[in-house]
Design a protein around this motif. Structure first.
Motif, PDB file in Angstrom:
ATOM      1  N   LEU A  21       0.980  -1.302   0.006  1.00  0.00           N
ATOM      2  CA  LEU A  21      -0.047  -0.140  -0.065  1.00  0.00           C
ATOM      3  C   LEU A  21       0.726   1.395  -0.048  1.00  0.00           C
ATOM      4  CD1 LEU A  21      -2.622   1.287   0.249  1.00  0.00           C
ATOM      5  CD2 LEU A  21      -2.919   1.025   2.720  1.00  0.00           C
ATOM      6  N   ALA A  22       2.098   1.106   0.858  1.00  0.00           N
ATOM      7  CA  ALA A  22       2.802   2.293   0.965  1.00  0.00           C
ATOM      8  C   ALA A  22       3.437   2.637  -0.437  1.00  0.00           C
ATOM      9  CB  ALA A  22       3.934   2.301   2.021  1.00  0.00           C
ATOM     10  N   PRO A  26      -0.322   7.634  -3.359  1.00  0.00           N
ATOM     11  CA  PRO A  26      -1.704   7.592  -3.471  1.00  0.00           C
ATOM     12  C   PRO A  26      -2.034   7.427  -5.035  1.00  0.00           C
ATOM     13  CG  PRO A  26      -0.904   9.621  -3.267  1.00  0.00           C
ATOM     14  CD  PRO A  26       0.293   9.026  -3.253  1.00  0.00           C
ATOM     15  N   SER A  27      -2.948   6.555  -5.383  1.00  0.00           N
ATOM     16  CA  SER A  27      -3.370   6.590  -6.495  1.00  0.00           C
ATOM     17  C   SER A  27      -4.851   7.359  -6.867  1.00  0.00           C
ATOM     18  CB  SER A  27      -4.061   4.970  -6.866  1.00  0.00           C
ATOM     19  OG  SER A  27      -4.783   4.675  -6.000  1.00  0.00           O
ATOM     20  N   LYS A  28      -5.332   8.210  -5.803  1.00  0.00           N
ATOM     21  CA  LYS A  28      -6.439   8.947  -6.051  1.00  0.00           C
ATOM     22  C   LYS A  28      -6.444  10.168  -5.184  1.00  0.00           C
ATOM     23  CE  LYS A  28      -9.056   6.444  -2.801  1.00  0.00           C
ATOM     24  NZ  LYS A  28     -10.429   5.502  -2.472  1.00  0.00           N
ATOM     25  N   GLY A  58       1.555  13.949  -7.223  1.00  0.00           N
ATOM     26  CA  GLY A  58       0.956  13.939  -8.366  1.00  0.00           C
ATOM     27  C   GLY A  58      -0.732  13.693  -7.996  1.00  0.00           C
ATOM     28  N   GLN A  59      -1.119  13.826  -6.952  1.00  0.00           N
ATOM     29  CA  GLN A  59      -2.364  13.582  -6.848  1.00  0.00           C
ATOM     30  C   GLN A  59      -2.926  14.748  -5.865  1.00  0.00           C
ATOM     31  OE1 GLN A  59      -4.762  11.502  -7.760  1.00  0.00           O
ATOM     32  NE2 GLN A  59      -3.360  10.046  -8.847  1.00  0.00           N
ATOM     33  N   GLY A  83      -9.014   3.230   7.242  1.00  0.00           N
ATOM     34  CA  GLY A  83      -7.712   3.586   7.239  1.00  0.00           C
ATOM     35  C   GLY A  83      -6.587   3.274   6.151  1.00  0.00           C
ATOM     36  N   ASP A  84      -6.858   4.015   5.032  1.00  0.00           N
ATOM     37  CA  ASP A  84      -6.223   3.639   3.750  1.00  0.00           C
ATOM     38  C   ASP A  84      -5.384   4.695   3.365  1.00  0.00           C
ATOM     39  OD1 ASP A  84      -8.033   5.655   2.928  1.00  0.00           O
ATOM     40  OD2 ASP A  84      -9.322   4.149   1.612  1.00  0.00           O
ATOM     41  N   GLY A  85      -5.145   5.867   4.266  1.00  0.00           N
ATOM     42  CA  GLY A  85      -4.354   6.895   3.766  1.00  0.00           C
ATOM     43  C   GLY A  85      -5.128   8.039   3.009  1.00  0.00           C
TER      44      GLY A  85
END
Length: 322
Positions: A21-22, A26-28, A58-59, A83-85
C-alpha cells in the motif's frame, strides 16, 4: 504449533499489505480534514502542507474544513473513515483536551487515531495590559501576591489551551486570578488591550501584532527556548519559573487502522516538506517552530499532552456536554 504458524502467516500478510500500500500510494485524491474554519492558523498550515504534498504525490490533497464542537466534529468524521491513507487529520492540542473536557464522545482520541507527525508547535506567551506595573515575570509574580484577587485572565473560550494554561499558571503561582472566557481571540484581545482583563496566555500568532504595537506587554514565553518572532522575550525558565511550558500545536493523524508502513511513508514525505526553508519561514512567520517528529515520537508527545491537559481540566472543573 499450527496456531503459531497461522499467526506468523497473518503478521507477514499484514506487513506485506502495508508495504504494498505504501509503495502504490496515493492513486487518487486525498482528503485532509481540518477541524476549524478556513483562514485560521491550523488551516493555513494544513493548506501549505497539502499544496506541497499535491506537487510531490501527483494527486490532489483536498483540505476539508469540518469545524465545530472543539474539534470533535472533524475528529469524529476521521475516526469513522477507512485507514487507507486517503483521509488525514490536521489537528491541534485541542485533540488531547477533548477526551477530558466532553462528557460524551463517539470516538476515543487515542485509540481511534494513528499518529503520523507533529508538524509544529506555537508556544503561548504571557501578555499583560501595559497598565500593570510589571516589566518582568518576577515583577508580575510579586504583583500577584498583593493583588491576585483583582487580576482576571482572558481566554478565547472554556477548555481551550489558553484557558487551561491559565489554570496551570494559577496552580503553579498559587495565585487567586480569575478566568474570563470569550468567544474567540478577537474579543478577548479587545478587552485585554482595553484593561477590562489584565493578563492572558496567548498564542504568539495572535498576540504578536498587539505586542509589536505596544498595546500588550509580553513577559515570558512558555517554551523550552526563545522563539524567533519574540527573540527579546525570555522563556519562563529564563525568567525564574522553570518547567512551565504550554503551546498549541499542529499535528497530522489518520484513522487507527492505517498500516504502520503507510504512516511512515506519509511522515517521510511531510518531513521533507516542512524541512525546506520556505516552509520553515512560513511556520516561523506564524510564531511557531518546526518539530517534524516521527510517528513514534508524536505518539509519546500526545501521551504527555493527555496527562497534562487532563490535570488542567480537572483543576478547572470545566465540563462540556456534547
Amino acid at each position: 504449533m499450527q496456531g503459531n504458524w497461522l499467526r506468523a502467516l497473518a503478521c507477514a500478510t499484514a506487513l506485506f499489505a502495508g508495504t504494498a500500500l505504501a509503495g502504490s500510494y496515493p492513486s487518487k485524491p486525498v482528503s485532509m480534514v481540518v477541524p476549524y474554519p478556513a483562514g485560521g492558523a491550523t488551516d493555513v498550515v494544513a493548506r501549505a502542507v497539502a499544496e506541497k504534498l499535491t506537487q510531490s504525490w501527483g494527486q490532489t490533497v483536498i483540505v476539508e474544513n469540518r469545524a465545530g464542537a472543539g474539534t470533535t466534529i472533524g475528529a469524529s468524521a476521521v475516526a469513522r473513515a477507512q485507514g487507507d491513507g486517503y483521509t488525514l487529520f490536521m489537528t491541534t492540542s485541542a485533540h488531547t483536551i477533548s477526551g477530558h473536557l466532553y462528557t460524551k464522545l463517539n470516538y476515543d482520541p487515542v485509540k481511534d487515531f494513528a499518529p503520523i507527525t507533529l508538524v509544529t508547535k506555537v508556544p503561548l506567551v504571557l501578555v499583560v495590559n501595559p497598565s500593570i506595573p510589571a516589566n518582568t515575570l518576577q515583577e508580575f509574580l510579586a504583583y500577584l501576591k498583593q493583588n491576585g484577587g483583582s487580576v482576571n485572565f482572558a481566554s478565547p473560550g472554556n477548555g481551550t489551551a489558553q484557558h487551561l494554561s491559565g489554570e496551570l499558571f494559577k496552580i503553579a503561582t498559587q495565585s487567586a486570578i480569575t478566568h474570563v472566557p470569550y468567544r474567540g481571540d478577537a474579543p478577548a484581545f479587545t478587552d485585554l488591550a482595553g484593561g477590562q482583563v489584565q493578563m492572558m496566555l496567548a498564542t504568539i500568532t495572535s498576540a504578536l501584532p498587539l505586542i509589536e504595537s505596544g498595546k500588550l506587554r509580553a513577559l515570558a514565553v512558555a517554551n523550552g527556548k526563545r522563539v524567533q518572532a519574540l527573540r527579546n522575550v525570555p522563556t519562563f525558565a529564563e525568567a525564574g519559573m522553570p518547567g512551565f511550558e504550554a503551546a498549541t500545536w499542529f499535528g497530522l493523524l489518520a484513522p487507527a487502522a492505517m498500516p504502520q508502513a503507510q504512516a511512515q511513508r506519509i511522515y517521510e514525505d511531510v518531513s521533507r516538506i516542512v524541512a525546506t526553508p520556505e516552509m520553515q519561514a512560513r511556520i516561523e512567520g506564524l510564531g511557531g517552530e518546526v518539530v517534524n517528529s516521527t510517528p513514534q515520537a508524536f505518539a509519546a508527545f500526545m501521551s504527555q499532552e493527555q496527562e497534562k491537559w487532563g490535570q488542567a481540566v480537572k483543576a478547572s472543573g470545566t465540563v462540556a456536554a456534547q
